[in-house]
Design a protein around this motif. Structure first.
Motif, PDB file in Angstrom:
ATOM      1  N   ASP A 260       0.853  -1.186   0.000  1.00 38.18           N
ATOM      2  CA  ASP A 260       0.000   0.000   0.000  1.00 38.18           C
ATOM      3  C   ASP A 260       0.886   1.232   0.000  1.00 38.18           C
ATOM      4  N   GLY A 261       0.274   2.384   0.087  1.00 33.32           N
ATOM      5  CA  GLY A 261       1.038   3.623   0.114  1.00 33.32           C
ATOM      6  C   GLY A 261       1.207   4.230  -1.266  1.00 33.32           C
ATOM      7  N   GLU A 262       1.858   5.398  -1.304  1.00 33.22           N
ATOM      8  CA  GLU A 262       2.022   6.129  -2.560  1.00 33.22           C
ATOM      9  C   GLU A 262       2.881   5.372  -3.556  1.00 33.22           C
ATOM     10  N   GLU A 265       0.766   2.728  -5.193  1.00 37.55           N
ATOM     11  CA  GLU A 265      -0.187   3.302  -6.133  1.00 37.55           C
ATOM     12  C   GLU A 265       0.497   3.733  -7.418  1.00 37.55           C
ATOM     13  N   ALA A 266       1.715   4.274  -7.290  1.00 35.59           N
ATOM     14  CA  ALA A 266       2.452   4.708  -8.484  1.00 35.59           C
ATOM     15  C   ALA A 266       2.817   3.511  -9.359  1.00 35.59           C
TER      16      ALA A 266
END
Length: 413
Positions: A260-262, A265-266
């Protein structure tokens, strides 16, 4: 690479016979994946010629004694009964009859492997929908219910063969569910049925996947056959596309270190964009469809009918020998690289050990002849096949396809 599937017309003809007087076009437009269909007014001999009655079902139980542990299930009110251990010294055939007398439903799975007429109807459904059929027989005594209200993750044709059965249909809990969405239903929440169908011998009922149903008998015994099938779905096609993307780009084969986390997502956005680019190309899209059709074809068994006679005489075929493509034998043709491949039932069955379906491979020059054969519905001979394949090569191709079961010999004259 091109992909070609054979004989939608023949599949529709088989399905049309079962669905009459409703047309195949009306079934797909108004009922398929939408709502149930109940057909009446025809006898078993008219709609299901050659299918077993209760006496025939008993004979199958007796003749399948050695494999009953794999194909027999015994159920009452949603509970399965364990089959007795061999050490108890009880014949499974007699044990199953005893359980029927006790009020249990006997379920004989895989009846398309025990009855040729059942297998032919199953093949018509398979060819039309592109999914393997599970043909299972259900014998239920009077005033009993084998299964409580439930829904299936596959579509079902119910073929009533003897006696009568009441089919209450309830609300649709899930629209077109997949296997992961199956769950037991709280019986108190079922409520009143939205429709009730009383099936008599010769009737047919179509129940879309996801529709809750809870059939039960009334005054007499009932024998019905279910033809359950999972069609080729978009989820299957997209899953095949993901597999192909992983084969073409190592980015899809790398491990996920962050869940998870940025950063996650990227990476997800990046890989989704790469997948969209791969899926936008014609070759991966066709390859995904080819994989699905290969896997489907590898599940199909050849149906009996002069295989031994034809195989032993295939070497005698000459340029004028009249042959016919077996109408119950769907085939798929693929071009890949410098070769053309044809796949049909019996040429190679996929197993857990061998996941590569079998096929016959020929030079690209044979592609026109193979496509002509795949479309054929009338007798032909080697001289009828198109060039540029040489005549002697056409004869050898027909011999090979006859020996392996796609073609049969026509009677002389």
């Amino acid at each position: 690479m091109t992909v070609q599937a054979s004989t939608p017309a023949e599949a529709s003809a088989g399905l049309a016979s079962m669905l009459a007087p409703v047309s195949v076009e009306t079934f797909f437009a108004d009922y398929y994946e939408k709502r149930p269909l109940h057909l009446t007014g025809r006898s078993v001999a008219e709609r299901y010629p050659g299918f077993p009655d209760i006496e025939g079902f008993e004979h199958l139980l007796w003749s399948q004694e050695e494999k009953l542990r794999r194909v027999l299930r015994v159920n009452r009110q949603g509970s399965y009964f364990a089959l007795p251990h061999p050490s108890q010294g009880k014949s499974l055939f007699r044990w199953s009859v005893d359980r029927l007398v006790d009020g249990c439903t006997l379920i004989l799975n895989g009846m398309d492997t025990m009855s040729v007429p059942v297998a032919r109807v199953a093949r018509a459904i398979e060819a039309e929908f592109g999914g393997k059929v599970a043909a299972n027989g259900f014998l239920t005594p009077a005033d009993q219910q084998g299964f409580l209200a439930h829904f299936d993750t596959h579509d079902v044709f119910i073929l009533q063969l003897e006696g009568g059965k009441r089919w209450p249909l309830f609300d649709q809990r899930l629209e077109l569910p997949i296997d992961r969405q199956i769950h037991l239903i709280d019986q108190a929440s079922v409520g009143e049925p939205t429709a009730v169908f009383d099936l008599e011998p010769g009737d047919l009922l179509y129940v879309p996947r996801g529709l809750v149903h809870g059939p039960h008998t009334l005054e007499g015994h009932s024998l019905h056959l279910t033809m359950g099938f999972r069609p080729m779905r978009w989820v299957d096609y997209l899953a095949a596309m993901v597999q192909i993307a992983a084969e073409q780009d190592p980015a899809f084969r790398s491990s996920i270190l962050q869940h998870d986390g940025e950063a996650f997502e990227a990476l997800l956005a990046e890989k989704t964009a790469v997948f969209a680019k791969i899926a936008g190309k014609a070759r991966p899209r066709k390859l995904a469809m080819e994989r699905l059709m290969e896997n489907f074809g590898a599940q199909l068994r050849p149906l009996p009918g002069d295989h031994i006679k034809v195989a032993t005489r295939a070497g005698e075929i000459d340029a004028g020998t009249s042959v016919l493509r077996r109408p119950e034998c769907p085939c798929h043709i693929y071009e890949t690289g410098d070769a053309v491949r044809i796949q049909f039932p019996g040429i190679g069955l996929a197993t857990e050990e061998d996941l590569q379906p079998g096929c016959i491979e020929a030079p690209l020059v044979a592609g026109g002849a193979l496509r002509w054969i795949a479309r054929s519905q009338a007798p032909f001979c080697a001289r009828d096949l198109p060039e540029p394949l040489a005549l002697d090569a056409r004869v050898e191709l027909i011999r090979r396809l006859a020996r392996d079961g796609l073609l049969t010999l026509c009677p002389p004259g």
